[in-house]
Design an enzyme around this catalytic site. Structure first.
Site, PDB file in Angstrom:
ATOM      1  CG  ASP A 209      21.561 -13.949  16.399  1.00 39.74           C
ATOM      2  OD1 ASP A 209      20.396 -14.282  16.080  1.00 39.74           O
ATOM      3  OD2 ASP A 209      21.940 -12.765  16.518  1.00 39.74           O
TER       4      ASP A 209
ATOM      5  CE  LYS B  76      15.672 -16.354   9.909  1.00 43.43           C
ATOM      6  NZ  LYS B  76      16.843 -15.466  10.114  1.00 43.43           N
TER       7      LYS B  76
ATOM      8  NE  ARG C 257      23.968 -18.246   8.562  1.00 43.45           N
ATOM      9  CZ  ARG C 257      24.886 -17.293   8.493  1.00 43.45           C
ATOM     10  NH1 ARG C 257      26.125 -17.584   8.144  1.00 43.45           N
ATOM     11  NH2 ARG C 257      24.565 -16.038   8.750  1.00 43.45           N
TER      12      ARG C 257
ATOM     13  CE  LYS D  51      18.619 -11.568  16.453  1.00 44.13           C
ATOM     14  NZ  LYS D  51      19.728 -11.168  15.580  1.00 44.13           N
TER      15      LYS D  51
HETATM   16  N1  BES Z   1      17.271 -12.635  11.896  1.00 42.92           N
HETATM   17  C1  BES Z   1      18.609 -12.177  11.909  1.00 42.92           C
HETATM   18  C2  BES Z   1      18.920 -11.177  10.796  1.00 42.92           C
HETATM   19  C3  BES Z   1      18.174  -9.868  10.822  1.00 42.92           C
HETATM   20  C4  BES Z   1      18.801  -8.731  11.271  1.00 42.92           C
HETATM   21  C5  BES Z   1      16.897  -9.754  10.315  1.00 42.92           C
HETATM   22  C6  BES Z   1      18.149  -7.526  11.258  1.00 42.92           C
HETATM   23  C7  BES Z   1      16.228  -8.559  10.309  1.00 42.92           C
HETATM   24  C8  BES Z   1      16.856  -7.425  10.770  1.00 42.92           C
HETATM   25  C9  BES Z   1      19.539 -13.369  11.736  1.00 42.92           C
HETATM   26  O1  BES Z   1      19.101 -14.571  12.249  1.00 42.92           O
HETATM   27  C10 BES Z   1      20.814 -13.047  12.452  1.00 42.92           C
HETATM   28  O2  BES Z   1      20.756 -12.899  13.641  1.00 42.92           O
HETATM   29  N2  BES Z   1      21.914 -12.939  11.720  1.00 42.92           N
HETATM   30  C11 BES Z   1      23.156 -12.651  12.288  1.00 42.92           C
HETATM   31  C12 BES Z   1      24.177 -13.565  11.656  1.00 42.92           C
HETATM   32  C13 BES Z   1      25.512 -13.552  12.345  1.00 42.92           C
HETATM   33  C14 BES Z   1      25.392 -14.097  13.749  1.00 42.92           C
HETATM   34  C15 BES Z   1      26.484 -14.375  11.533  1.00 42.92           C
HETATM   35  C16 BES Z   1      23.481 -11.193  12.007  1.00 42.92           C
HETATM   36  O3  BES Z   1      23.093 -10.688  10.940  1.00 42.92           O
HETATM   37  O4  BES Z   1      24.070 -10.548  12.851  1.00 42.92           O
HETATM   38 ZN    ZN Z   2      17.088 -14.817  12.371  1.00 38.29          ZN
HETATM   39 MN    MN Z   3      19.543 -14.817  14.308  1.00 34.74          MN
END
Ligand code: BES
Ligand code: ZN
Ligand code: MN
Length: 493
Positions: free
Chosen positions: A343, A261, A347, A273
């Site tokens: 966000d 990724k 995936r 965010k």
């Molecule tokens: N890049 C983030 C995940 C992440 C979180 C990486 C903390 C490193 C440290 C990912 O793209 C994300 O934002 N995931 C969301 C998914 C949710 C919206 C279903 C998350 O984990 O909140």
């Molecule tokens: Zn991400």
């Molecule tokens: Mn994200």
């Protein structure tokens, strides 16, 4: 890093610092005898006072030593001979080098302790670990500081009479590859974006003899990678996918795909965010940087395997052009995806890259991704989540991680979780709701691997450290490079 093998004895070698590893088991420390004799019993006095730093990773810097070629000795505890586990040894050595690297231009000598101290580790393993630790421990995240806090050594001198050039070479390659990954992750999104990462890939490929193919937007459209492209739409920087090929074995034997990724900045998109969550999101391309570091290491080590690395590179931004909640995307393999949260973009990027890798004939797949905060909630900051559809392949990955001392832990991928990502308006949706978030993300990815043996490592925790420890800098860690290199080595066997 500049590494020199030296046949000089630790007693007479001249330089700025001499690192002397010591075992917790006093009797085994025969290498201290000659040093002790020349220093008028310094080490005996330390031992009798209970001041030898014998616990694994403990340090005792001594200045003003007389009788040796050096006046500064750094004693480094290795614990008991049973203890030098790979992780313990790496951490102890990195802590030692890191503690010395706050001054520029040092010549550092390393005494290679006797077999009794090394326990199950050979001298060659010790030397390779030390050289990698020297490279990693002397470089940090202050790439943009006017006054650096970490400095490369003038040279690391390995004091050993036998020829350990292969071990030195191996340690150098591992250390430099891990530092490559760390550097790319530590550099901010102003400098690291899909285009600059792709450029870096092509120059590294030329340097190390990899075939490199860069997919620009028209090519990605031609390949029907509309899920990946949707994420990139909000950015002024166009998407890229990079394919790097290393052929070290005849034919197509044992073809492994590494998928990373590479979200070079994750603002969250319209599902923006908050500042606290966004501030470290330059790290969201760590999976891509890790597969790059690993394939460079594998090529430099000339391992007899065939590996292809795929980097899915986008920036997740907000603009009038960005993808929106409710959009329904058609991925490369025809699966339709309802976007419920912009966000959950990683995936969407991996979906198309995974199915491309499958179409290219990958026999086994491993992807690495900073995919979910939920995985960090489940396992903590230092442990990756492992997800799979194939026990034998995941066993090989888990064993590789264990061998190199990188912590990971399995989470289930039962079909019952599929329920949570069913969409009313498309085939699947890109979030599974609040519970089991790391697992529903993995189940989403599984829809794109065409039933091939696949492992997904969620490295959202271990890829980027929120605080420094004696054995590591804060920021990018390079987690996963060692596991992938070991995985390639074990695939060759
Ligand atoms: N890049 C983030 C995940 C992440 C979180 C990486 C903390 C490193 C440290 C990912 O793209 C994300 O934002 N995931 C969301 C998914 C949710 C919206 C279903 C998350 O984990 O909140
Ligand atoms: Zn991400
Ligand atoms: Mn994200």
């Amino acid at each position: 890093m500049n590494v020199k093998a030296s046949a000089a004895s630790a007693v007479t070698w001249m330089g700025n610092w001499l690192i002397v590893p010591v075992s917790e088991t006093a009797l085994l420390n025969t290498h201290l005898e000659s040093l002790d004799a020349e220093t008028g019993g310094l080490f005996t006095r330390l031992r009798e006072a209970g001041d030898l730093p014998t616990k694994s990773g403990s340090l005792l810097p001594i200045k003003g030593v007389t009788g040796l070629g050096v006046s500064r000795v750094l004693l480094l505890g290795l614990g008991t001979p049973e203890q030098p586990t790979t992780q313990g040894l790496d951490r102890a050595l990195t802590a030692a080098f890191r503690s010395l690297s706050d001054k520029p231009n040092l010549d550092v000598g390393l005494l290679v302790p006797p077999a009794a101290v090394l326990g199950s580790k050979s001298a060659a393993e010790f030397i390779a670990a030390a050289v990698a630790a020297g490279a990693i421990g002397s470089s940090g995240q202050d790439l943009y500081r006017t006054e650096r806090t970490r400095h490369p050594f003038a040279a690391l001198h390995v004091l050993a009479s036998d020829n350990y050039s292969a071990a030195i070479e191996r340690g150098t390659i591992l250390g430099e590859s891990i530092n490559l990954t760390r550097e790319l992750v530590n550099r901010p999104a102003q400098d690291v974006n899909p285009v600059t990462v792709a450029d870096r890939c092509s120059s590294l490929a030329a340097e190390y003899g990899l075939a490199c193919e860069i997919f620009d937007v028209p090519r990605l459209e031609a390949e029907r990678m509309h899920s990946l492209l949707a994420v990139a739409k909000g950015s002024t920087v166009p998407a890229r996918m990079v394919k790097l090929d290393y052929r070290g074995a005849p034919g197509n034997a044992n073809h492994v795909a590494f998928v990373g990724k590479g979200v070079t900045f994750d603002s969250g998109g319209l599902s923006l965010k908050p500042t606290d969550g966004m501030v470290t999101m330059k790290c969201d391309m760590a999976g891509a940087a890790t597969v790059l570091g690993a394939i460079v290491a594998i090529a430099r080590l000339k391992l007899p395997v065939n590996v292809t690395a795929y980097l899915g590179l986008v920036e997740n931004m907000v603009s009038g052009d960005c993808y929106k909640l409710g959009d329904i995307l058609t991925a490369r393999n025809g699966v339709t995806i309802e976007v419920l949260n912009t966000d959950a973009e990683g995936r969407l990027v991996l979906a198309d890259v995974l199915s491309y890798a499958v179409d290219q004939g990958a026999e086994k797949i491993i992807d690495l991704a900073t995919l979910t905060g939920a995985c960090v909630v489940a396992l903590g900051e230092d442990v990756a989540g492992l997800f799979t559809n194939h026990d034998a392949w995941s066993g090989q990955v888990a064993q590789s991680a264990k061998t190199v001392g990188e912590d990971l832990w399995p989470l289930p991928t039962w079909d019952s979780y599929d329920e949570l990502i069913k969409s009313d308006v498309g085939d699947i949706k890109n979030t599974g709701g609040r519970w089991g978030g790391a697992i529903t993300a993995a189940k989403f990815l599984q829809k794109f691997v065409g039933g091939k043996p696949w492992v997904h490592l969620d490295i959202a925790g271990p890829a980027f450290a929120s605080s420094a420890k004696p054995w590591r800098e804060a920021g990018a860690t390079g987690y996963g490079v060692r596991t992938l290199v070991q995985l390639a080595e074990s695939s060759a066997e």
